[in-house]
Every structure is written in structure tokens, then in C-alpha cells.
Design a protein around this motif. Sequence first.
Motif, short mmCIF file in Angstrom:
data_model
loop_
_atom_site.label_atom_id
_atom_site.label_comp_id
_atom_site.label_asym_id
_atom_site.label_seq_id
_atom_site.Cartn_x
_atom_site.Cartn_y
_atom_site.Cartn_z
N LYS A 187 0.81 -1.22 0.00
CA LYS A 187 0.00 0.00 0.00
C LYS A 187 0.84 1.28 0.00
N PHE A 188 1.87 1.33 0.83
CA PHE A 188 2.63 2.58 0.99
C PHE A 188 3.91 2.61 0.15
N GLU A 189 4.07 1.63 -0.76
CA GLU A 189 5.27 1.61 -1.60
C GLU A 189 5.10 2.62 -2.75
N PRO A 190 6.23 3.12 -3.31
CA PRO A 190 6.15 4.10 -4.40
C PRO A 190 5.60 3.48 -5.70
N VAL A 207 -10.48 -7.60 -7.49
CA VAL A 207 -9.68 -6.57 -8.15
C VAL A 207 -10.21 -5.24 -7.61
N ASN A 208 -9.42 -4.65 -6.75
CA ASN A 208 -9.89 -3.66 -5.79
C ASN A 208 -9.39 -2.27 -6.17
N SER A 209 -10.31 -1.35 -6.41
CA SER A 209 -9.93 -0.04 -6.95
C SER A 209 -9.58 1.00 -5.89
N ALA A 210 -9.54 0.61 -4.62
CA ALA A 210 -9.24 1.61 -3.58
C ALA A 210 -7.91 2.34 -3.82
N PRO A 211 -6.82 1.66 -4.25
CA PRO A 211 -5.57 2.40 -4.45
C PRO A 211 -5.69 3.48 -5.54
N VAL A 212 -6.53 3.22 -6.54
CA VAL A 212 -6.69 4.18 -7.65
C VAL A 212 -7.26 5.49 -7.11
N ASN A 249 -7.34 6.47 -3.95
CA ASN A 249 -6.59 7.02 -2.82
C ASN A 249 -5.18 7.48 -3.19
N GLY A 250 -4.83 7.37 -4.48
CA GLY A 250 -3.51 7.82 -4.92
C GLY A 250 -2.39 6.86 -4.58
#
Length: 289
Positions: free
Chosen positions: A177-180, A209-214, A216-217
Motif C-alpha cells: 500500500k505505501f510503496e512508491p 480486483v480492488n480499486s481503492a488504491p486508484v 486514494n492515490g
Amino acid sequence: MTWFSFHGGHSGEFCAHAKGTLDEVVQRAIARGFTHYGLTEHVPRFRPEDLYPGEEDLGTDGLMRAFLAYANTAFALREQYEDRIELLIGFETETLPPGTWLKTMQTLRLSQPFDYIVGSSHDIDGRWVDYNPESTEALKSDLGGDEALHLAWFARLTDMVEELRPEVVGHIDLVRKFEPANFAFGKPALHAAERLLEAVKATGGILDVNSAPVRNGYGHAYPLPILLEMACRMGVGVTLGDDSHGPDTVGVGLEASLQAIIAAGYRTIRRLSRARGWENIPIDRVQPR
Ligand SMILES: [Zn+2]
Ligand SMILES: [Zn+2]
């Protein structure tokens, strides 16, 4: 046409870090063209040290009451809106408390007529991997570095899948999650991920297939393209999950997830309905109505 998500529907009514009511979430899902929408609120935590930030006032008893209220409300909303949307009702697991999580999740599952569950983990040995960068870095250094963290993560998830056998496996690479943006797993971690995918296939599960990272940046949808391609080659099914935490996040980022699924080589996506169970839906039929 059919449009669906099987991980999400968290709401401020039953989750301290989400927003809005569950009714508002469902109304937004109807407005955004969903034909099927999965509600998968977080399970309660049973030890004070496992509370999420903001849950201190509720405590573990309050969380259990909120979970029961969630289930009652979800089943009532399903009937209320049945002519406009099919709601599928489940929950999102934890691998907590360490040691007794399996029995605890199985008991929750049998407590209501749930349609399915999302098997997720957010911790390693009771320490969050997705809370903030500092705590994930501290966990990483205690375990012995990046590779050790990734191996522990995938091994833990493999055990969860083999023991709990969830229908949907949530955000399998949450650990990054917190990786560049240019992050890549090393070879040993990819081997461990392959073993996880073998377990998912063997237990008849599919990937969220989870769009939360999209939204949340945090970059690509979970899982990363290299893992999605591996899953496609191995014949592991996928479904869409918006991981919504209130009406404003219903459906956000699903188009990007759909593109990632197509780019990985999939031609069908799995959809659950109560009448027909899990089905393979051709990708060209998957769009908002
Ligand atoms: Zn949440
Ligand atoms: Zn989750």
C-alpha cells in the motif's frame, strides 16, 4: 449490461472510518448503474488492542452490536430495493485475534444467512500493514526487511485461504500500500504469491480486483498487473470491488480495474447472483446500465 462490485458497502452507520448510511450507499449504487452490489462490512474485533483508530468509544462490545445491526439493515435493504438492484450480503474478514481467528470467522459466517465472504487480512501477527507508512516500516524492520515482510504476508494469506476458503480473496497485495509507484515484488515474493494463487484456485476462490488504491492515490488497483497476469495464466477468476467506504466512493475506480483485468488477458469476470450463483460474465457485457 451488468455492473457489479463484491467488496465494499462499508458505511458510516456501522464503520467508524466510513461515511454516510448504508441506505445512501445502496441508493448511490442504483444511481451509478449497478445491477448487483455486494455489501461486506468489516467484522468486529474482539480484543481492545485490535480496535481501529476511532473505535475506542465503541469498544469490542459496541463493534459486535454494530455488526448485528449491519446484517439486519442489509437484509432489510435487500428487500426494500429488490426491484432495482440485487444486493449480495457478506462481510470482510480479519485474521484476528491471532490464534483463534479461524473459529471466530466461521462462527460469524454461520450467525446469519450470508451469501459469501471476502477473506481479507490487514495484519501480520496483530500488527497492521495498512494503517500508516511508519507502522508498516517498523514491522518490516522487525521482520528483517522487504523480502521477509512480503514472504510473511503471502504465507499468512495462503494459510487464511486454505483454512477459511473464502469465495472472494480481498486485496492480495495490500502489503505494498505505501510503496512508491515504481514498486516491484522480488522473485521470492512472486513465488510466494504464486503459492497463494494456487491455494485460491484449489479452494475455488476468486480475486477481488480492488480499486481503492486508484482513488486514494496509491497507484494500481490491487493486485498489481504482474500478479493479475499470473492469476490469469493460472486460471484464477476475478471480480470487481470498489471497496466503497460511503456513498461518495461507490463505483469509483472500477473502470480502471476493468481495464487492468482486460490488460491481464481475462475474457470473463465472475459475478454472483442468488438465483444463479457465481457465473462467468463476458467482459463486453460488463458496464453500468
Ligand atoms: Zn474499511
Ligand atoms: Zn480490506
